[in-house]
Design a protein around this motif. Structure first.
Motif, PDB file in Angstrom:
ATOM      1  N   ARG A 306      -5.157 -27.825  61.928  1.00  0.00           N
ATOM      2  CA  ARG A 306      -5.235 -27.278  63.275  1.00  0.00           C
ATOM      3  C   ARG A 306      -4.430 -25.979  63.354  1.00  0.00           C
ATOM      4  O   ARG A 306      -4.879 -24.980  63.946  1.00  0.00           O
ATOM      5  N   ALA A 307      -3.220 -25.988  62.738  1.00  0.00           N
ATOM      6  CA  ALA A 307      -2.416 -24.758  62.706  1.00  0.00           C
ATOM      7  C   ALA A 307      -3.126 -23.654  61.927  1.00  0.00           C
ATOM      8  O   ALA A 307      -3.127 -22.485  62.339  1.00  0.00           O
ATOM      9  N   GLN A 308      -3.763 -24.031  60.818  1.00  0.00           N
ATOM     10  CA  GLN A 308      -4.514 -23.047  60.056  1.00  0.00           C
ATOM     11  C   GLN A 308      -5.659 -22.471  60.875  1.00  0.00           C
ATOM     12  O   GLN A 308      -5.983 -21.279  60.794  1.00  0.00           O
ATOM     13  N   LYS A 309      -6.293 -23.353  61.687  1.00  0.00           N
ATOM     14  CA  LYS A 309      -7.393 -22.900  62.533  1.00  0.00           C
ATOM     15  C   LYS A 309      -6.908 -21.891  63.571  1.00  0.00           C
ATOM     16  O   LYS A 309      -7.537 -20.849  63.790  1.00  0.00           O
ATOM     17  N   GLU A 310      -5.755 -22.212  64.209  1.00  0.00           N
ATOM     18  CA  GLU A 310      -5.205 -21.281  65.188  1.00  0.00           C
ATOM     19  C   GLU A 310      -4.801 -19.967  64.529  1.00  0.00           C
ATOM     20  O   GLU A 310      -5.015 -18.880  65.081  1.00  0.00           O
ATOM     21  N   LYS A 311      -4.219 -20.071  63.344  1.00  0.00           N
ATOM     22  CA  LYS A 311      -3.833 -18.862  62.620  1.00  0.00           C
ATOM     23  C   LYS A 311      -5.058 -18.027  62.277  1.00  0.00           C
ATOM     24  O   LYS A 311      -5.044 -16.795  62.425  1.00  0.00           O
ATOM     25  N   ALA A 312      -6.118 -18.688  61.847  1.00  0.00           N
ATOM     26  CA  ALA A 312      -7.349 -17.968  61.519  1.00  0.00           C
ATOM     27  C   ALA A 312      -7.952 -17.326  62.765  1.00  0.00           C
ATOM     28  O   ALA A 312      -8.471 -16.207  62.711  1.00  0.00           O
ATOM     29  N   ARG A 313      -7.870 -18.072  63.891  1.00  0.00           N
ATOM     30  CA  ARG A 313      -8.388 -17.500  65.139  1.00  0.00           C
ATOM     31  C   ARG A 313      -7.595 -16.253  65.522  1.00  0.00           C
ATOM     32  O   ARG A 313      -8.168 -15.240  65.954  1.00  0.00           O
ATOM     33  N   GLY A 314      -6.231 -16.309  65.403  1.00  0.00           N
ATOM     34  CA  GLY A 314      -5.415 -15.132  65.691  1.00  0.00           C
ATOM     35  C   GLY A 314      -5.747 -13.967  64.770  1.00  0.00           C
ATOM     36  O   GLY A 314      -5.822 -12.812  65.212  1.00  0.00           O
ATOM     37  N   GLU A 315      -5.959 -14.273  63.499  1.00  0.00           N
ATOM     38  CA  GLU A 315      -6.333 -13.222  62.559  1.00  0.00           C
ATOM     39  C   GLU A 315      -7.678 -12.601  62.931  1.00  0.00           C
ATOM     40  O   GLU A 315      -7.881 -11.390  62.807  1.00  0.00           O
ATOM     41  N   ALA A 316      -8.603 -13.457  63.407  1.00  0.00           N
ATOM     42  CA  ALA A 316      -9.911 -12.936  63.810  1.00  0.00           C
ATOM     43  C   ALA A 316      -9.781 -12.021  65.028  1.00  0.00           C
ATOM     44  O   ALA A 316     -10.401 -10.955  65.093  1.00  0.00           O
ATOM     45  N   ASP A 317      -8.938 -12.450  66.018  1.00  0.00           N
ATOM     46  CA  ASP A 317      -8.722 -11.599  67.203  1.00  0.00           C
ATOM     47  C   ASP A 317      -8.064 -10.279  66.802  1.00  0.00           C
ATOM     48  O   ASP A 317      -8.424  -9.207  67.320  1.00  0.00           O
TER      49      ASP A 317
END
Length: 444
Positions: A306-317
């Protein structure tokens, strides 16, 4: 079997001969005539001779035939063979020997009539945990060496005696030694295949010589590196054993091997283990602990992903915002470059226009010089008083208007320094232009 039947028939024939003199004439004695009694005795003798001289060898069984006069031979092929009233020692080619754990009713289950089946025994592992171990062992005899087979048959007398006095003690000793080499926990943790390997190797090649040893306690670091303690194992008082080695090979007990009897181990495996109740309870607790650990591990992995997903989402933004800013930067850069190129083009255009105007002014100057020269020649040639007065009048009338419209070159380069010219340059130019205007008005 036929031998016993023959003997029984001989006895009946002899009794029939003796009953008539004793019992007198009866219905039975009248039937049992001496001739018939003799025939019965001869039939019994024939059966006895036949069964005593020959025997039938069953398939899959080897026979040691020991003659009354001291000779012996080995029979490995099925069919009818001679034994000449000798002794037969039958031994199967393969001897199945099984230890079976009884069911709740104390039954061993369905077994083959050719297998030797016993109840499984309790054995103690190195951590003092006891368990009933069910095994399946198949022993093969040597049918290639006749002398060795006859020697084994002669020393053991019967197949059952060989199994009970030779094979089963080796099986028990192999299980006992193998249990000493590992803990029960080690067995269920992945060393079951090692157990089978040690068990079969000892049966076939001889028992290991075991030696006792002590395990070194590892120093465990608690907290920071300055706090160190030694954690004692609860089972540290239990004896530990390992295989004694010499030149990298296990040391074995001499003379305690099935190979000495011409026997080979075809199969030796553990089929089932029935642990004692206390160990079963401990296993259940371990299973619950493992299940809880797995659950927590899954939860931790879920949180990690889940943390990796949020991190990936932040990287995408961040990537989207970076792309937007880069796009704006590119647009501004292109606009600035375009403006600079337009300014450079306009500057070039102005320079070209300046060149054109400069050449136009030079052209007009040349034309004006030519006209001035022409008019000067006409004046110097001489004019009548009337023409001179008219020329001066028109000059005075139109001089202001012509000066207004007169286009003089912005830049003029004078190449001569002579002072013999009639009047200055401005007068010459004005005069030339006025002269041209007057000539044009005359033509009209």
């Amino acid at each position: 079997m036929l031998t016993y039947i023959g003997i029984l028939i001989i006895v009946i024939g002899l009794l029939s001969l003796l009953t008539k003199p004793i019992m007198g004439t009866t219905k039975f004695t009248s039937w049992a005539t001496p001739k018939r009694s003799l025939q019965i005795v001869l039939l019994g003798l024939a059966l006895s001779i036949l069964t005593g001289a020959f025997f039938y060898a069953e398939p899959g069984t080897a026979y040691a035939v020991q003659y009354p006069w001291g000779g012996q031979k080995a029979v490995f092929r099925q069919g009818i063979h001679t034994k000449m009233w000798g002794r037969l020692i039958p031994i199967q080619f393969e001897l199945p020997i099984k230890y079976v754990i009884p069911n709740s009713n104390g039954e061993l289950g369905e077994q083959s009539e050719y297998a030797n089946v016993d109840d499984a025994k309790y054995w103690a592992f190195s951590d003092a945990v006891k368990a009933r171990i069910a095994t399946s062992v198949v022993i093969g005899i040597n049918t290639d060496d006749e002398n060795q087979f006859l020697s084994v048959a002669d020393r053991n007398k019967t197949e059952q005696n060989m199994i009970r006095s030779r094979i089963i003690p080796n099986i028990d000793q192999s299980i006992k030694n193998t249990c000493k080499l590992m803990d029960a926990q080690d067995y269920i943790s992945g060393q079951a295949s090692d157990f089978d390997r040690y068990f079969k190797d000892q049966l076939e090649n001889g028992m290991y010589v075991l030696e006792e040893y002590s395990e070194n306690q590892n120093r465990e670091i608690i907290g920071d590196s300055s706090t160190v303690r030694t954690v004692m194992n609860k089972e540290s008082k239990q004896k530990r054993f390992r295989i004694q080695l010499r030149n990298g090979e296990p040391v074995r007990e001499k003379g305690n091997s099935l190979k000495a009897y011409g026997l080979s181990v075809i199969q030796a495996v553990v089929t089932e283990i029935d642990w004692e109740e206390t160990f079963d309870n401990r296993l259940q607790l371990q299973k619950e602990e493992v299940a809880q650990t797995q659950l927590e591990k899954q939860q931790a992995e879920r949180e990690f992903y889940r943390a990796q997903k949020e991190k990936a989402r932040g990287e995408a933004d961040k990537a989207v915002e970076r792309a937007r800013l880069e796009k704006e930067q590119i647009q501004k850069t292109i606009a600035a470059e375009t403006e600079a190129k337009v300014a450079e083009f306009n500057l070039t255009k102005e320079k070209k226009q300046y060149e054109v105007e400069k050449f136009k002014a030079l052209s007009k100057k040349v034309a004006a010089d030519a006209e001035s020269y022409k008019n000067a020649k006409l004046v110097s040639a001489g004019l009548t008083p009337q023409e001179r007065a008219e020329w001066e009048y028109k000059t005075s009338v139109h001089v202001a208007r012509e000066l207004k419209d007169l286009s003089l070159p912005e830049i003029f380069i004078e190449g001569s320094t002579s002072k013999t010219n009639d009047g200055n340059l401005l007068q010459s130019l004005i005069g030339a232009d006025l002269a041209k205007k007057m000539m044009d008005s005359k033509k009209e």
